[in-house]
Write an enzyme that holds these catalytic residues in place. Structure first.
Site, short mmCIF file in Angstrom:
data_model
loop_
_atom_site.label_atom_id
_atom_site.label_comp_id
_atom_site.label_asym_id
_atom_site.label_seq_id
_atom_site.Cartn_x
_atom_site.Cartn_y
_atom_site.Cartn_z
CB ALA A 82 -0.93 -0.01 1.21
N GLY A 120 1.53 1.07 -5.37
CA GLY A 120 0.54 0.04 -5.11
C GLY A 120 -0.84 0.63 -4.92
NE ARG A 171 3.08 2.33 8.23
CZ ARG A 171 2.83 3.63 8.17
NH1 ARG A 171 2.65 4.31 9.29
NH2 ARG A 171 2.77 4.25 7.01
CE1 TYR A 196 4.90 5.53 1.20
CE2 TYR A 196 2.95 4.50 2.13
CZ TYR A 196 4.32 4.61 2.06
OH TYR A 196 5.12 3.82 2.85
CE LYS A 246 11.95 3.24 -13.78
NZ LYS A 246 11.25 4.07 -12.80
CB SER A 253 11.91 10.78 -10.54
OG SER A 253 12.90 9.77 -10.45
CD GLU A 284 12.86 -0.97 -5.25
OE1 GLU A 284 13.99 -1.47 -5.09
OE2 GLU A 284 11.84 -1.39 -4.66
#
Length: 343
Positions: free
Chosen positions: A13, A17, A41, A57, A199, A262, A289
């Site tokens: 989440a 997501g 959570r 988020y 990327k 980004s 990432e």
């Protein structure tokens, strides 16, 4: 084609997501489809279900009423026709081992993750196939220029649903096609995954250049040579050239390297501004990432004999072997050669 899914489970989440759950819910509301999110959570799950927001988020974005959430993975997965995986890449294997027995046997598996597993250099679909005993032909990937906050605001975008089985890709695309999200299908699973993985590393390099105050010429050069670097790796492990010029290649690269939304470009900019890697990780609330996957990308490239100088420079910065001020000099000081001859 199989009937529209009646229940879709989304594990994770976070920003992407939750946003993709919104895309699915908006697309399938008229079909009676329910979308349920697994949140680590309990308080996040409660907010999504009761207030229809995920303020951590997505700020005040209002989620559709056919989305609910739970911290109980078993309840979320029960009866799902489609299972969407949106957990951090380096946590995927651990999470799958906890829920593998709960995933319905006939559910279609969709990965939203853009990373390589450290230590194995495995793509996320390879990890999924290993842990849940599925053939990779039964697993799909959604990728492209997918900046979550823009999509949550319903700003129009296109994306790619990739699966070796074209009918499965089309079924998934049909389930995620509200008027603001246009999915194209592709059977090149490897190329689409590699485009989404590398990327992030290139965006770190662009962010570092930005943080150092370098101009648009420099950043355009890194993006362009980064695409060449990504393409060489994709082709070396079975991806297709045309994928790299499409949404999952060039499209995703441009969005990730140019947008202030980004995470990877932002992390790179922090590094370029002089923050340590530890400071960057402490500053950011979401996972970049590229930081986690860069070493695995470089190792994969070396294993298949692909030269990846931008990735190598980023890894050296992350591992403290190269200063950010020396990175551009390292890249531009390479042997002169034809543009088509590699980096």
């Amino acid at each position: 084609m199989r009937p529209a899914p009646q229940k879709i489970a989304v594990l994770g989440a976070g920003s992407w997501g939750t946003t993709f759950a919104k895309v699915l819910a908006d697309s399938c509301a008229d079909d009676g489809t329910t979308v349920q999110l697994w949140a680590r959570r309990a308080e996040v799950a409660e907010e999504i279900t009761s207030r229809h927001t995920n303020s951590t988020y997505l700020k005040e974005t209002v989620l559709p009423s056919n989305i609910t959430a739970s911290a109980d993975a078993g309840a979320v997965l029960a009866g799902a026709d489609m299972v969407v995986l949106a957990v951090p890449a380096q946590q995927l294997r651990e999470q799958l081992r906890k829920v593998v027995g709960l995933i319905p046997a006939g559910a279609v598996i969709v990965s939203l993750m853009k990373g390589l597993e450290r230590g194995t250099d495995s793509r996320m679909t390879e990890v999924i196939a290993e842990e849940i005993g599925r053939n990779q032909d039964e697993i799909a990937v959604v990728s492209g220029p997918n900046l979550a906050m823009e999509i949550a605001r319903e700003e129009p975008t296109a994306s790619v649903v990739a699966c070796p089985d074209g009918d499965t890709a089309a079924w998934i695309a049909n389930a995620c096609s509200p008027d603001y999200f246009r999915p194209y299908t592709n059977t090149d699973l490897i190329g689409v995954e590699i485009g989404g993985i590398v990327k992030n590393v290139i965006a770190l390099a662009v962010g570092i250049c930005d943080g150092r105050g370098m101009g648009d010429n420099t950043k355009a050069s890194v993006i362009t040579r980064g695409l060449a670097e990504t393409t060489r790796l994709a082709l070396a492990i079975g991806g297709k050239l045309e994928t790299m010029s499409g949404l999952a290649g060039l499209g995703d690269l441009v969005a990730t390297c140019s947008s202030p939304l980004s995470r990877n470009r932002t992390a790179g900019r922090h590094l370029g501004n002089g923050l340590t890697l530890e400071d960057v990780n402490d500053t950011m609330t979401q996972t970049a990432e590229g930081i986690k996957s860069a070493r695995a990308v470089l190792d994969l490239g070396r294993n298949v004999h692909v030269e990846m100088p931008i990735t190598e420079a980023v890894v050296m910065v992350l591992e403290g072997k190269l200063t950010v001020s020396a990175m551009a000099e390292r890249l531009l000081g390479r042997e002169l050669k034809s543009e088509g001859e590699g980096s």
